[in-house]
Enzyme design. Structure first.
Site, mmCIF file in Angstrom:
data_model
loop_
_atom_site.group_PDB
_atom_site.id
_atom_site.type_symbol
_atom_site.label_atom_id
_atom_site.label_comp_id
_atom_site.label_asym_id
_atom_site.label_seq_id
_atom_site.Cartn_x
_atom_site.Cartn_y
_atom_site.Cartn_z
ATOM 1 N N HIS A 67 -42.827 40.507 26.246
ATOM 2 C CA HIS A 67 -43.621 40.165 25.059
ATOM 3 C C HIS A 67 -42.905 40.582 23.764
ATOM 4 O O HIS A 67 -43.533 40.994 22.798
ATOM 5 C CB HIS A 67 -45.012 40.810 25.120
ATOM 6 C CG HIS A 67 -45.831 40.354 26.293
ATOM 7 N ND1 HIS A 67 -46.560 39.180 26.268
ATOM 8 C CD2 HIS A 67 -46.022 40.908 27.510
ATOM 9 C CE1 HIS A 67 -47.178 39.030 27.441
ATOM 10 N NE2 HIS A 67 -46.852 40.064 28.204
ATOM 11 N N ASN A 82 -53.446 37.293 28.794
ATOM 12 C CA ASN A 82 -52.550 36.156 28.596
ATOM 13 C C ASN A 82 -53.364 34.908 28.306
ATOM 14 O O ASN A 82 -54.605 34.944 28.305
ATOM 15 C CB ASN A 82 -51.688 35.926 29.841
ATOM 16 C CG ASN A 82 -50.613 36.990 30.021
ATOM 17 O OD1 ASN A 82 -50.009 37.449 29.057
ATOM 18 N ND2 ASN A 82 -50.367 37.381 31.254
#
Length: 484
Positions: free
Chosen positions: A55, A128
């Site tokens: 990320h 997510n």
């Protein structure tokens, strides 16, 4: 341009010359006594903190959460109670596998991490844009991410490693199907759903609990990018999603999501047809329909990217009273790994930074460490228990108990049906969507150098749905494996 502000050093002294180094004569050499020059160069060398292992590339925004439906019968978490109640929040969207400078429009899951600044402390939902994940036990996570990163010899992405791992980890099939579908490349961060993915436990004031799953559903509608357009944007504007989010908020087009939960009675976990704690599975919405909780609105851009987006830290273990964890093996590993990553990357006192600092008063016995802000507890009592009226525990805020049994052992999940839900998803797609899914998979698997890996993966597609497997095999010009 005139200004009344004096340029200063980091220790607050005014700077007399910021254009010329102090030298011995007009031709130098430069003098070590020019402490302003030394400070500038030394700080410049240290301007980067380590990027996130996963990320790394992301964008963020401020906003608020407003309760639209009373769910106090299920949870005592104040952030979700009282219709009309608003709680400030910060959200970070991200891609997963790429580095900090990678393109926004690659085929990849998107991180969807929300920090609520509640009166009982911060609460993070760290998920997510997909309701499931590739693996269901945290012990496999480092190996999985290694396959998504660069080959240690070539320093290139390695499709053979990616598909080798997936073909040897059939639990990944559900998420692979989502990733390779149209949803694998969202049009923008604003046009995708978000999920807590894991199962959590809500507990009410009476101590009664339920299992829940979070769903953030975009009010902008779900939109995705075609692969050719995504590739074009990756070359022409690799920050396309970051730019889109900033510009939308800047012009007052504030994106919104509605938050829903699925609620499962505790006892159902023992009899449901899929293990409800397995993050590679979803709960049927026919069995557990979506219940509205509130709406999330993003209405303010960060003032400084590094201070707010890069230094923002999230963890599924950042919990408040009324929200507990579940036995989900992947979640259990994340409870440690996320906070530990922040202690390494940002520092042991990362929660004291303005973007991470709770809005309510923090009272504890933690002291010292790098970058300690404030008065470090002053002269107050620094241990517990104590006789000097220091902060004390509140038993009513303990996490609720749940029963465990069995032997201490390295044990897999009981259920090994990795194919039903992936097949159901394939059959839900339209013919056009299936065609694009197959084309995306075939294109992604062509570079795999080992035919055995391709054949092994084709077996998984076939077991999910025979047509699914057949079409992949045909696209790759391979026969169906004899095993199927």
């Amino acid at each position: 341009m005139s200004t009344n502000k004096k340029l200063t050093t980091s220790w607050g002294a005014p700077v007399g010359d910021n254009q010329n180094s102090m030298t011995a004569g007009s031709r130098g050499p430069t003098l070590i006594q020019d402490v302003h020059l030394l400070e500038k160069l030394a700080h410049f060398n240290r301007e980067r903190v380590p990027e996130r292992v996963v990320h790394a590339k992301g964008a963020g925004a401020h906003g608020y959460f407003e309760v639209t439906n009373d769910v106090s019968q299920y949870t005592k978490a104040k952030v979700f109670n009282g219709v009309g109640k608003r709680t400030p929040l910060f959200i970070r969207f991200s891609t997963v596998a790429g580095e900090n400078g990678s393109a926004d429009t690659v085929r990849d899951p998107r991180g969807f991490a929300v920090k609520f600044y509640t009166e009982d402390g911060n609460y993070d939902i760290v998920g997510n844009n997909t309701p499931v994940f590739f693996i269901r036990d945290a012990i496999k996570f480092p190996d999985f991410i290694h396959t998504q990163k660069r080959d240690p010899q070539t320093h290139l992405k390695n499709p053979t490693a990616i598909w080798d791992f997936w073909s040897l980890s059939p639990e990944s099939l559900h998420q692979v199907t989502i990733l390779m579908s149209d949803r694998g490349i969202p049009a923008t961060f604003r046009h995708m759903h978000g999920y807590g993915s894991h199962t959590f436990k809500w507990v009410n004031e009476e101590g009664e609990g339920v299992w829940i799953k979070y769903h953030f559903r975009t009010e902008q509608g779900v939109k995705n990018l075609a692969p050719d357009l995504a590739a074009k944007l990756a070359g022409e504007n690799p920050d396309y999603h970051t730019e889109d989010l900033f510009n939308a908020i800047e012009k007052g087009d504030f994106p919104e999501w509605k938050l829903y939960v699925q609620i499962m009675p505790l006892e159902d976990a023992n009899t449901y047809r899929f293990d409800p704690f397995d993050v590679t599975k979803v709960w049927s919405q026919k069995d557990y329909p979506l219940i509205e909780v509130g709406r999330m609105v993003l209405d303010r851009n960060p003032e400084n990217y590094f201070a707010e987006v890069e230094q923002a830290t999230f963890s599924p273990g950042t919990l408040v009273p009324g929200v507990d964890v579940s036995p989900d093996k992947m979640l259990q590993g994340r409870l440690f790994a996320y906070a530990d990553a922040h202690r390494y990357r940002v520092g042991a006192n990362h929660n004291q930074l303005p973007i991470n600092r709770p809005k309510n008063e923090v009272n504890n016995y933690q002291r010292d460490g790098q970058m300690r802000f404030g008065n470090n507890g002053g002269g107050s009592v620094y241990y517990e228990p104590n006789s000097f009226d220091g902060p004390a525990e509140s038993p009513e805020d303990k996490q609720a108990a749940y029963a465990v049994s069995g032997y201490a052992d390295a044990v897999a999940y009981d259920q090994f049906d990795h194919y039903t839900q992936a097949g159901d998803l394939y059959r839900l797609l339209s013919e056009e969507e299936r065609t694009r899914l197959v084309a995306n998979i075939v294109e992604a698997m062509k570079p795999v150098k080992v035919e055995e890996i391709k054949l092994r993966q084709i077996q998984h597609f076939y077991k999910a749905d025979p047509e699914y497997g057949n079409r992949i095999a045909e696209g790759l010009g391979l026969p169906l494996p004899q095993e199927v």
